[in-house]
Each structure stands twice: as C-alpha cells, then as structure tokens.
Design an enzyme around this catalytic site. Structure first.
Site, PDB file in Angstrom:
ATOM      1  N   TYR A 160      -9.781   3.511   6.969  1.00 36.39           N
ATOM      2  CA  TYR A 160      -8.455   3.864   6.435  1.00 36.39           C
ATOM      3  C   TYR A 160      -8.268   3.171   5.314  1.00 36.39           C
ATOM      4  O   TYR A 160      -7.741   3.985   4.287  1.00 36.39           O
ATOM      5  CB  TYR A 160      -7.431   2.492   7.370  1.00 36.39           C
ATOM      6  CG  TYR A 160      -7.207   3.023   8.854  1.00 36.39           C
ATOM      7  CD1 TYR A 160      -5.922   3.393   9.043  1.00 36.39           C
ATOM      8  CD2 TYR A 160      -7.933   2.937   9.758  1.00 36.39           C
ATOM      9  CE1 TYR A 160      -5.307   3.807  10.360  1.00 36.39           C
ATOM     10  CE2 TYR A 160      -7.491   3.164  11.224  1.00 36.39           C
ATOM     11  CZ  TYR A 160      -6.108   3.780  11.327  1.00 36.39           C
ATOM     12  OH  TYR A 160      -5.845   4.053  12.593  1.00 36.39           O
ATOM     13  N   GLU A 214       6.899  23.140  13.434  1.00 37.24           N
ATOM     14  CA  GLU A 214       7.218  24.150  14.537  1.00 37.24           C
ATOM     15  C   GLU A 214       6.150  24.706  15.129  1.00 37.24           C
ATOM     16  O   GLU A 214       5.756  25.197  16.178  1.00 37.24           O
ATOM     17  CB  GLU A 214       8.066  25.123  13.854  1.00 37.24           C
ATOM     18  CG  GLU A 214       7.581  26.258  12.885  1.00 37.24           C
ATOM     19  CD  GLU A 214       8.390  27.108  12.241  1.00 37.24           C
ATOM     20  OE1 GLU A 214       9.131  27.971  12.913  1.00 37.24           O
ATOM     21  OE2 GLU A 214       8.855  27.199  11.093  1.00 37.24           O
ATOM     22  N   LYS A 244       0.741  -1.465   0.175  1.00 37.74           N
ATOM     23  CA  LYS A 244      -0.119   0.040  -0.072  1.00 37.74           C
ATOM     24  C   LYS A 244       1.002   1.165   0.095  1.00 37.74           C
ATOM     25  O   LYS A 244       0.736   2.405  -0.832  1.00 37.74           O
ATOM     26  CB  LYS A 244      -0.920  -0.083   1.366  1.00 37.74           C
ATOM     27  CG  LYS A 244      -1.855   1.056   1.376  1.00 37.74           C
ATOM     28  CD  LYS A 244      -1.328   2.254   2.264  1.00 37.74           C
ATOM     29  CE  LYS A 244      -0.673   1.970   3.368  1.00 37.74           C
ATOM     30  NZ  LYS A 244      -1.455   1.674   4.471  1.00 37.74           N
ATOM     31  N   GLU A 291      -7.452   5.551   1.564  1.00 36.51           N
ATOM     32  CA  GLU A 291      -6.083   5.409   1.391  1.00 36.51           C
ATOM     33  C   GLU A 291      -6.213   5.055  -0.023  1.00 36.51           C
ATOM     34  O   GLU A 291      -5.357   5.535  -1.063  1.00 36.51           O
ATOM     35  CB  GLU A 291      -5.311   4.544   2.126  1.00 36.51           C
ATOM     36  CG  GLU A 291      -4.797   4.768   3.581  1.00 36.51           C
ATOM     37  CD  GLU A 291      -3.888   3.858   4.342  1.00 36.51           C
ATOM     38  OE1 GLU A 291      -3.577   4.291   5.250  1.00 36.51           O
ATOM     39  OE2 GLU A 291      -4.167   2.540   3.864  1.00 36.51           O
TER      40      GLU A 291
HETATM   41  P1  NDP Z   1     -12.415   0.323   8.895  1.00 32.84           P
HETATM   42  O1  NDP Z   1     -13.365  -0.603  10.149  1.00 32.84           O
HETATM   43  O2  NDP Z   1     -11.546   1.130   9.295  1.00 32.84           O
HETATM   44  O3  NDP Z   1     -13.327   0.978   7.989  1.00 32.84           O
HETATM   45  C1  NDP Z   1     -14.686   0.181   7.641  1.00 32.84           C
HETATM   46  C2  NDP Z   1     -15.504   1.172   6.642  1.00 32.84           C
HETATM   47  O4  NDP Z   1     -16.524   0.514   6.068  1.00 32.84           O
HETATM   48  C3  NDP Z   1     -16.217   2.204   7.906  1.00 32.84           C
HETATM   49  O5  NDP Z   1     -16.335   3.336   7.130  1.00 32.84           O
HETATM   50  C4  NDP Z   1     -17.543   1.543   7.947  1.00 32.84           C
HETATM   51  O6  NDP Z   1     -18.533   2.244   8.057  1.00 32.84           O
HETATM   52  C5  NDP Z   1     -17.672   1.145   6.642  1.00 32.84           C
HETATM   53  N1  NDP Z   1     -18.691  -0.112   6.581  1.00 32.84           N
HETATM   54  C6  NDP Z   1     -18.740  -1.076   7.431  1.00 32.84           C
HETATM   55  N2  NDP Z   1     -19.961  -2.077   7.134  1.00 32.84           N
HETATM   56  C7  NDP Z   1     -20.410  -1.395   6.107  1.00 32.84           C
HETATM   57  C8  NDP Z   1     -21.560  -1.796   5.344  1.00 32.84           C
HETATM   58  N3  NDP Z   1     -22.284  -3.267   5.603  1.00 32.84           N
HETATM   59  N4  NDP Z   1     -21.910  -1.137   4.360  1.00 32.84           N
HETATM   60  C9  NDP Z   1     -21.482   0.092   4.162  1.00 32.84           C
HETATM   61  N5  NDP Z   1     -20.256   0.411   4.683  1.00 32.84           N
HETATM   62  C10 NDP Z   1     -19.751  -0.348   5.852  1.00 32.84           C
HETATM   63  O7  NDP Z   1     -11.804  -0.796   8.067  1.00 32.84           O
HETATM   64  P2  NDP Z   1     -10.943  -0.946   6.865  1.00 32.84           P
HETATM   65  O8  NDP Z   1     -11.530  -1.987   5.902  1.00 32.84           O
HETATM   66  O9  NDP Z   1     -10.643   0.503   6.163  1.00 32.84           O
HETATM   67  O10 NDP Z   1      -9.629  -1.248   7.682  1.00 32.84           O
HETATM   68  C11 NDP Z   1      -9.493  -2.385   8.709  1.00 32.84           C
HETATM   69  C12 NDP Z   1      -8.492  -2.035   9.724  1.00 32.84           C
HETATM   70  O11 NDP Z   1      -7.083  -2.360   9.089  1.00 32.84           O
HETATM   71  C13 NDP Z   1      -8.484  -0.615  10.155  1.00 32.84           C
HETATM   72  O12 NDP Z   1      -9.390  -0.221  10.998  1.00 32.84           O
HETATM   73  C14 NDP Z   1      -6.972  -0.624  10.629  1.00 32.84           C
HETATM   74  O13 NDP Z   1      -7.190  -0.939  11.937  1.00 32.84           O
HETATM   75  C15 NDP Z   1      -6.182  -1.316   9.709  1.00 32.84           C
HETATM   76  N6  NDP Z   1      -5.342  -0.318   8.736  1.00 32.84           N
HETATM   77  C16 NDP Z   1      -4.436   0.182   9.062  1.00 32.84           C
HETATM   78  C17 NDP Z   1      -3.788   1.016   8.097  1.00 32.84           C
HETATM   79  C18 NDP Z   1      -2.946   2.140   8.687  1.00 32.84           C
HETATM   80  O14 NDP Z   1      -2.275   1.914   9.770  1.00 32.84           O
HETATM   81  N7  NDP Z   1      -2.350   3.227   7.840  1.00 32.84           N
HETATM   82  C19 NDP Z   1      -4.103   0.883   6.869  1.00 32.84           C
HETATM   83  C20 NDP Z   1      -5.223   0.050   6.417  1.00 32.84           C
HETATM   84  C21 NDP Z   1      -5.938  -0.829   7.369  1.00 32.84           C
HETATM   85  P3  NDP Z   1     -18.953   3.033   9.888  1.00 32.84           P
HETATM   86  O15 NDP Z   1     -17.727   3.920   9.991  1.00 32.84           O
HETATM   87  O16 NDP Z   1     -20.145   3.681   9.570  1.00 32.84           O
HETATM   88  O17 NDP Z   1     -18.861   1.708  10.716  1.00 32.84           O
END
Ligand code: NDP
Length: 460
Positions: free
Chosen positions: A179, A442, A51, A183
C-alpha cells in the site's frame, strides 16, 4: 470499583483507542487514556489523512495536463512543497484538537504519557505515577519496519518522515510493493519527482488480484514510474547531496531520497506484556479472541497492535465492539470478512472480497467478468489510461464474491459495492440494477460476457 482508580485504562489514543474510550464512557465507565505522541494516532497524524491530502495535491499535475483537451490553457503551473506541508500540518493540528475535544466532551481523562503494564490491573506512567484499572485496553498501533540491516540504512526514511520533508526531492527511490510504496510512488511522481520503485517479488501488491496487480503496474509505468522487480536495496552511500543506491543485482541508482515502505510491526515492545502474561500470536501482534480479549481476562487489544487487518475502520470497529461487549451488555464480535479497501495509488484501486485465485481455491465453480476501457474523460484529454473492473462470481449461487476496480474514484465506488457484496447480492441483482449513464460504474451492472468460467461445471 473501590479498588480501582478507573474502570478502563486505554493505552494509545489512535483510531481504535479513542473510539473504545468514547463509547465505554458513554456507557458510564470512568475512562483514562494515555498517549505518548499526538492524539489521533497513525491515521490522523501520519497516515491516511495527511497521505490523502498529499494524494490530492499530486493529482493536480494530471488535471492541468488533461484540461488542455477541454479547451483550457493553463499557464505553466508551479508547485510549492512548503505551502502544501504547512497547510497539511494546520489541518492535522485541527483534527488533533478535535479528537482531544471529543475525549473531553465524553469525560475521558487524557494523560500525555507513555504507559506500561506493571501487573494485570496496574499501569505505570512516565512520571512514575501508577493507575489501577479494572480493565485495560492496548491500542498502541504499529510502526514502520525497515527489514534487514544493510549498509547506509540510516539514510533511509519511512512514511513518517515523508510528511515532514523540507523540500520535494527530485529523484526518489521507494522500496516495497505494498500500500504505502505504491501510494507514495504516485504522490512523488505526481508532484514532479522522478520515481523508481524497487520490489523484491514478481509483481507489486502481493495478495491482491493478479489482473489488478498487472493493470496497476502498467498504469504506474505509463505515468513515468520506473518499477524494478525481483531486486532489493543492498547498500546506500551518501554522495554529495544525494545517494548512490546499490541493488541486489549490483545496479546503481542515484536518488535524492530513499524511502522504505517494507511493512509495519505491531508496537508490542516495552509495554510489560510478558510480565503480565499477554501473549503474541504468530504474526507478531497481540493474540486476542473474537472479542479482542487477550489471554489475560481483563486485558484487551484492538487495532494494528493485534495485526489482524491493519486498516483504520477495522480498528475503529474493534474498539467500538470492545466497548459494546464490556460496557454495553452487547457482546459483539467483529466480522473481518468482506472488508472493502482502497489503495490511493494513481490511478486508484478499490477492492472487496475474494481475488480470482482465492475464489478458485475455495469455490466449486467460479465465473469471472472483467472489462478494461478508456475512461470517457480521457477521450478529449487524450490521456493514455485504462480503467479496469472485475467481478468474481460464485458460479453455483450466482453471488458476487469479489469486486476489483482500478480507475477514477475506485475508493468511492468500492464502498458502495461493499454494501452489495456484504448483503449477498447476486450477479443477477447487479444486472437488474439500472445503469447510471454515462459513468464508469455502469460497467459493473452491464458486464454480460463471462471472461472465464472455472470448476466442475465448466469442465463438463
Ligand atoms: P505492506 O505489508 O502492505 O507491504 C510491505 C511491502 O514491503 C511488501 O511489498 C513486502 O514484500 C515488502 N517487504 C517486506 N519486507 C521486506 C524486506 N525485508 N525487503 C524488501 N521488501 C520487503 O506494508 P506497508 O508498509 O505498505 O503498509 C502497512 C499496512 O498499512 C498495509 O498493509 C495496510 O494494512 C495499511 N495501509 C493501508 C492503507 C490504505 O488503506 N489505503 C494505506 C497505507 C497503509 P512482499 O509482498 O514480498 O511481502
């Protein structure tokens, strides 16, 4: 030991599993580790590392544009996706080999196989072979989850497949607001695709500070990403070479690629957990105590499969602490507070500690310092962008309890701010630190004006 083939059997050779295996072995334990896919796990093979390489690639387009204001003439830049993917694959293969070599160097026996628990001390491999282990560590990670069944879901890809696309799609629709969604929206947009992000809630990055969410959203929009909130993808139909995507409000969007980043679920199924009495917690991950021990005393679990904080460095720390506890004579609990984190969106986001809302809930008095400014590089480039920084301060103790940064190298900055916050630095400590000039950072030591003050003292 006579009864067992090995002291420790680790299921899953990702970040947490490999660290645990290596450290346990260095303490003298005999260790076997099973991996059914590729050594390195999500982070190395199809997460953080590839990534970040794609993020680097995506940022050149902005750099080429910015160069003009500094006197450079860049001939029409063209981008070749297959070159990027081939080079990325080569680097990932190199890292996988390095992980494998590390395991060999530490005398950890690697078996390329799925492993399933048969009883509390027995693991069955896909060959049918059984291994008896005194202790078992489950470090099987998590997998993408696509949410509710909708028409055309089989056309959807996750981040796993995004790393192996044959070509760069022209129009991308990403569903999710976490996330991975922000990204990849930034990656595809930076590489030249037209990107639409569809999120079900009010604003992206739920759980992050509200100012940060607002600021990042407007920055992403400035870069041409269309953000549609309070909608979900309702159906997807293949039309010619692309897809007709219908949203919950019936809006139709044409896309060449539909990617869901709707969260990840712990890999707990088919491992034989129920049979041996390993229980799941409320969030669907394996329930563990502070030492990563499950309800079965000789079985432990670390990393995303426990669904605590799903970040690579946390899994590594949990794996290391497990080995220190069980084999090093140093019982170690992992402190899950004040974990700094970065989102490699464009621009980048770095965060540690409490959001303003969390601080107001938990503390008697809260002071907020924030600034938004045009970064110096944008003066000559003419780029329309603003950096944002915010300090959340405990108004009683003066301790900085939260820091939120959006802008160039925010991930690098927050690593160091994380040290200060962890050590209990006060706002006065920040102010007493000499500025490094001219930098964006800063601003963190020169913010004097409170933007807000909440709590009893403020009301008085
Ligand atoms: P996240 O849990 O961060 O985000 C999931 C997103 O999908 C949320 O916006 C959520 O909405 C939405 N969602 C969940 N279910 C549904 C649904 N049924 N329909 C529509 N939208 C939905 O998961 P990611 O997949 O982005 O990443 C997984 C994890 O991996 C992260 O939480 C993080 O811990 C890790 N990660 C870390 C990174 C880094 O350190 N830079 C980079 C990538 C991943 P809602 O907010 O309403 O729940």
């Amino acid at each position: 030991m006579a009864d067992y083939d090995v002291d420790l059997f680790v299921i899953g050779a990702g970040s947490g599993g490999v660290r645990a295996a290596r450290i346990a072995s260095s303490y003298g334990a005999s260790v076997m580790i099973a991996e059914e896919y590729r050594v390195g796990g999500t982070c190395v093979i199809r997460g953080c590392v590839p990534k970040k390489l794609l993020v680097y690639a995506s940022r050149f387009s902005g750099d080429f544009e910015d160069a003009a204001g500094y006197g450079w003439t860049v001939p029409d830049a063209t981008f070749h996706w297959p070159t990027l993917i081939a080079n990325k694959d080569r680097e990932i293969a190199r890292l996988e080999a390095a992980y494998t070599t590390t395991l060999e160097r530490f005398n950890v026996k690697l078996v390329k196989s799925r492993a399933v628990l048969e009883d509390a001390h027995t693991v069955r491999l896909s060959t049918g072979a059984r291994v008896r282990a005194e202790t078992i560590l489950i470090a099987t990670g998590a997998r993408p989850y696509h949410g509710a069944q909708i028409a055309g879901l089989d056309h959807v890809i996750s981040s796993n497949e995004a790393f192996h696309l044959k070509q760069l799609p022209k129009r991308v629709l990403v569903q999710g607001g976490g996330y991975i969604a922000v990204e990849f929206a930034g990656i595809f947009a930076g590489l030249g695709a037209q990107v639409t992000l569809v999120y079900r809630g009010e604003n992206i990055l739920r759980g992050f500070d509200d100012d940060v969410r607002e600021h990042l959203r407007s920055e992403m929009q400035r870069r041409g990403i269309k953000i549609i909130t309070k909608q979900t993808v309702a159906a997807i139909e293949k039309v010619g070479h692309g897809y007709d995507v219908e949203l919950s409000d019936n809006e139709q969007i044409m896309a060449d690629l539909v990617m869901f980043a709707t969260g990840r679920k712990p890999n707990v199924h088919g491992l034989g957990l129920e049979a041996v009495g390993v229980k799941l917690g409320e969030t669907g991950g394996i329930a563990v105590d502070g030492y990563s021990r499950t309800l079965v005393p000789n079985i432990y679990a670390v990393g995303d499969v426990t669904n605590r904080i799903n970040l690579t460095p946390v899994a590594i720390r949990e794996g290391h602490a497990f080995a220190d506890t069980v084999y090093g004579g140093k019982p170690t609990e992992v402190d899950h507070s004040n974990v700094p984190t970065a989102v490699f969106s464009e621009p980048e986001l770095g965060v540690v500690g409490l959001t303003e809302a969390q601080a107001r809930e938990r503390l008697a008095k809260v002071d907020i310092y924030k600034t938004s400014f045009r970064p110096m590089k944008a003066t000559l480039s003419g780029r329309d962008t603003r950096t944002f920084m915010k300090l959340v301060v405990d108004g009683v103790t003066d301790r900085v309890v939260g820091c939120h940064i959006i802008g160039l190298d925010a991930g690098e900055l927050i690593q160091l701010v994380g040290v200060a916050v962890r050590m209990g630095a006060t706002k006065a400590d920040f102010d007493a630190t000499m500025a490094v000039h001219p930098t964006a950072a800063e601003e963190l030591v020169t913010m004097r004006e409170k933007a807000m003050s909440y709590g009893r003292a403020a009301a008085e």
